[in-house]
Write a protein that holds these residues in place. Structure first.
Motif, mmCIF file in Angstrom:
data_model
loop_
_atom_site.group_PDB
_atom_site.id
_atom_site.type_symbol
_atom_site.label_atom_id
_atom_site.label_comp_id
_atom_site.label_asym_id
_atom_site.label_seq_id
_atom_site.Cartn_x
_atom_site.Cartn_y
_atom_site.Cartn_z
ATOM 1 N N ALA A 166 9.498 -1.405 2.119
ATOM 2 C CA ALA A 166 8.676 -0.285 2.370
ATOM 3 C C ALA A 166 8.240 -0.590 3.670
ATOM 4 N N PRO A 167 7.776 0.613 4.463
ATOM 5 C CA PRO A 167 7.583 0.600 5.940
ATOM 6 C C PRO A 167 6.089 -0.467 6.202
ATOM 7 N N ASP A 168 4.968 -0.168 4.999
ATOM 8 C CA ASP A 168 3.828 -0.900 5.262
ATOM 9 C C ASP A 168 4.034 -2.451 5.172
ATOM 10 N N THR A 169 4.936 -2.745 4.053
ATOM 11 C CA THR A 169 5.023 -4.291 3.726
ATOM 12 C C THR A 169 5.634 -5.055 5.036
ATOM 13 N N GLN A 170 6.811 -4.518 5.653
ATOM 14 C CA GLN A 170 7.711 -4.917 6.492
ATOM 15 C C GLN A 170 6.901 -5.014 8.004
ATOM 16 N N ARG A 171 6.171 -3.580 8.336
ATOM 17 C CA ARG A 171 5.216 -4.003 9.400
ATOM 18 C C ARG A 171 4.074 -5.019 9.351
ATOM 19 N N THR A 228 0.869 -1.083 -0.056
ATOM 20 C CA THR A 228 -0.029 0.126 0.104
ATOM 21 C C THR A 228 0.923 1.204 -0.062
ATOM 22 N N PHE A 229 2.087 1.323 0.393
ATOM 23 C CA PHE A 229 2.984 2.201 0.570
ATOM 24 C C PHE A 229 2.546 3.423 1.160
ATOM 25 N N GLU A 230 2.015 2.931 2.551
ATOM 26 C CA GLU A 230 1.724 4.231 3.416
ATOM 27 C C GLU A 230 2.651 4.516 4.095
#
Length: 264
Positions: A152-157, A73-75
């Motif tokens: 990306a932050p959203d994928t890893q989190r 989502t690339f948030e």
């Protein structure tokens, strides 16, 4: 101790491949396509189109894989993530459309449905390796630990949350949150700073010689290369330094001398 995430603690590439295979099998029930060929074509299109986006420099800098862009989502803050959010849907649908049209014609509605189906298939396959949580939990009372991961932050989190590894409460440095990824030393140094330890006191555990092991050794950390499949060991030439190969995280115990931890 500092951990890599993808294919060290969580199943990444095999899960992405399984999700793609399931989506392409479904595609073959509604379209005149060979599912195995479609699977290869989608991965090829994803890599090609990802490389042509204006955001590719950022993506390469923080280590976002082309197949992750098909569900991310690339948030998050920052212009680069904003730019990726703006094109994420059109990009993933273009990948699927071009891949399918190598074999047959397809309508926009089917492209959208298959694109969304892959997202669901991938999210349903978020899985930690069976040895990840037990080993971390056993070591955690005695050893300060953190995670350093590209992406990306959203994928890893999301991976941490859906696998339950976030419950362990490890400080986590995600490259996409500060614009630089491994093998740059900055992510390693940030984790060391959060733990309050010097590099020579730390061990890095990862699955990549170039992104994990070599930069860790360059910082005077010790390093353990996790190679889970037996044949992975055969082609490995380790760099010089305090480095070993393990096939299971349980083997970490033999490299540590920690009071209260059973050396298995």
């Amino acid at each position: 101790m500092i951990w890599d995430l993808d294919d060290t603690l969580v199943v990444e590439r095999p899960a992405a491949e399984a999700a793609m295979a399931a989506t392409c099998r479904h595609a073959s029930t509604v379209l005149d396509v060979d599912p195995e060929q479609l699977e290869q074509d989608v991965f090829d299109e994803a890599k090609s189109q990802w490389s042509s986006l204006p955001t590719i420099d950022f993506a390469r800098r923080v280590g976002i894989a082309s197949w992750e862009a098909l569900w991310a989502t690339f948030e998050g803050p920052g212009q680069e993530l904003s730019d990726l959010r703006a094109v994420r849907l059109s990009h993933r649908q273009a990948v699927w459309r071009e891949a399918i049209e190598r074999q047959t014609t397809v309508d926009p509605r089917t492209v959208e449905e298959l694109s969304e189906r892959f997202v669901d298939e991938r999210l349903n396959r978020m899985e930690a390796y069976p040895d990840a949580e037990p080993v971390i939990s056993q070591l955690q009372p005695e050893i300060p630990m953190a995670i350093v991961t590209n992406g990306a932050p959203d994928t890893q989190r999301t991976k941490l949350r859906l696998t339950g590894l976030d419950r362990l409460g490890l400080p986590t440095v995600v490259a996409g949150e500060f614009d630089i990824g491994k093998p740059n030393p900055e992510p390693f140094l940030r984790a060391l700073d959060q733990l309050g330890i010097a590099p020579e006191q730390a061990v890095f555990v990862g699955n990549s010689l170039t992104r994990d092991i070599a930069p860790a050794l360059n910082l005077d950390m010790a390093a353990l290369l996790i190679a889970r499949r037996p044949h992975d060991h055969n082609s490995i030439t380790l760099p010089e330094g305090r480095c070993s190969v393990i096939s299971s995280l349980h083997a970490i115990h033999q490299f540590l001398s920690v009071p209260g931890v059973d050396n298995q």
